[in-house]
Structures are given as structure tokens and as C-alpha cells.
Design a protein around this motif. Structure first.
Motif, PDB file in Angstrom:
ATOM      1  N   GLN A  47     -18.177 -74.067 -51.629  1.00  0.00           N
ATOM      2  CA  GLN A  47     -18.651 -73.052 -50.692  1.00  0.00           C
ATOM      3  C   GLN A  47     -19.087 -73.731 -49.408  1.00  0.00           C
ATOM      4  OE1 GLN A  47     -21.839 -71.152 -52.858  1.00  0.00           O
ATOM      5  NE2 GLN A  47     -23.338 -72.713 -52.313  1.00  0.00           N
ATOM      6  N   THR A  49     -21.961 -73.427 -46.282  1.00  0.00           N
ATOM      7  CA  THR A  49     -23.243 -72.870 -45.876  1.00  0.00           C
ATOM      8  C   THR A  49     -23.583 -73.444 -44.507  1.00  0.00           C
ATOM      9  OG1 THR A  49     -25.540 -72.508 -46.558  1.00  0.00           O
ATOM     10  CG2 THR A  49     -24.587 -74.660 -47.058  1.00  0.00           C
ATOM     11  N   SER A  53     -25.908 -66.972 -39.218  1.00  0.00           N
ATOM     12  CA  SER A  53     -25.484 -65.872 -40.084  1.00  0.00           C
ATOM     13  C   SER A  53     -24.006 -65.569 -39.825  1.00  0.00           C
ATOM     14  CB  SER A  53     -26.340 -64.646 -39.766  1.00  0.00           C
ATOM     15  OG  SER A  53     -26.000 -63.579 -40.583  1.00  0.00           O
ATOM     16  N   THR A  57     -27.357 -67.032 -44.623  1.00  0.00           N
ATOM     17  CA  THR A  57     -28.023 -66.175 -45.607  1.00  0.00           C
ATOM     18  C   THR A  57     -27.245 -66.053 -46.905  1.00  0.00           C
ATOM     19  OG1 THR A  57     -26.994 -64.226 -44.608  1.00  0.00           O
ATOM     20  CG2 THR A  57     -29.209 -64.801 -43.854  1.00  0.00           C
ATOM     21  N   ARG A  58     -25.926 -66.251 -46.822  1.00  0.00           N
ATOM     22  CA  ARG A  58     -25.098 -66.135 -48.019  1.00  0.00           C
ATOM     23  C   ARG A  58     -23.899 -67.066 -47.882  1.00  0.00           C
ATOM     24  NH1 ARG A  58     -23.435 -60.561 -48.226  1.00  0.00           N
ATOM     25  NH2 ARG A  58     -21.580 -61.229 -47.139  1.00  0.00           N
TER      26      ARG A  58
END
Length: 128
Positions: A47, A49, A53, A57-58
């Protein structure tokens, strides 16, 4: 009559806002991680990161769309408010028990209101 005039302007405004977003294609080459089994497809996932945003945040999961090259990819759209902002980001390998292996140094890229495809550098490689 005013309603008919308002609808095209609203559609044009929405269209301009949608086009002003920055679309970034993140790529990471996991060949060394696959060879030493640090990354096992089907068990682990990778993933991205970062500092802005939506990935602040995700995190967003990357996928190997062409298994021959071991390059994992994800597209992320950033709001136009981040135009000319510097994004710091990292790739992470996530294991099933929740343990993460995060790159040691943050990567950086300046966002523009254009599409950007990042080169598929090796995970945790910073000699570029």
C-alpha cells in the motif's frame, strides 16, 4: 428561464473542478522482495501512504496488473487545493498478522493539476 441557464454553468463548474485534480499513478517494483520472500503475493499486500489526503487518512492498496514485471500500481486523485504542494509518501508491505514493513525514507513529489506517473523504483531503494 433562469433554471435553464443555471444548469449548464453548474455542469461546467463541476467539469472544471474534476479536471483540476491531480491524478498520480504510484508504481513500485517488488522483484527483490519476491525473490527473498519478504513479499508473498496472496498473503501480503503493498500500500501507499502519505502526507496529503486521501492517502494520509486511508492508505491505498497497489495491485500487480501485469504479473510478468512485478510492478504494483495504484492511481490516486488529489484535490486541486494541493496543486504545487509537496507530497511525502512511502510504500508499505503489510503481512496478514498486521505487521508492516515501511520504507526507511520518505519519497517526495510535487503535485500539479496534471496526470503524473511515477517510475517503478524498487521498494526501499533510494539511489535515484
Amino acid at each position: 428561464m433562469k433554471r435553464l441557464f443555471f444548469i449548464p454553468i453548474l455542469l461546467l463548474t463541476f467539469s472544471l473542478v474534476a479536471q483540476a485534480q491531480s491524478k498520480v499513478t504510484f508504481n513500485v517494483n517488488l522483484t527483490p522482495m519476491l525473490k527473498d520472500s519478504t513479499f508473498v503475493p496472496g498473503r501480503d499486500y503493498v500500500q501507499v501512504t502519505g502526507s496529503l489526503s486521501p492517502i494520509s487518512t486511508r492508505p491505498v492498496r497497489l495491485y500487480d496488473t501485469n504479473p510478468v514485471d512485478s510492478v504494483y500500481t495504484a492511481e490516486v486523485r488529489f484535490s486541486s487545493r494541493y496543486s504545487n504542494s509537496e507530497l511525502e509518501y512511502n510504500f508499505e508491505i503489510v503481512h496478514p498478522e498486521g505487521k508492516k514493513k515501511t520504507e526507511q525514507l520518505p519519497r517526495k513529489v510535487r503535485l500539479t493539476n496534471r496526470e503524473l506517473e511515477l517510475p517503478p523504483l524498487y521498494f526501499n531503494a533510494f539511489a535515484w
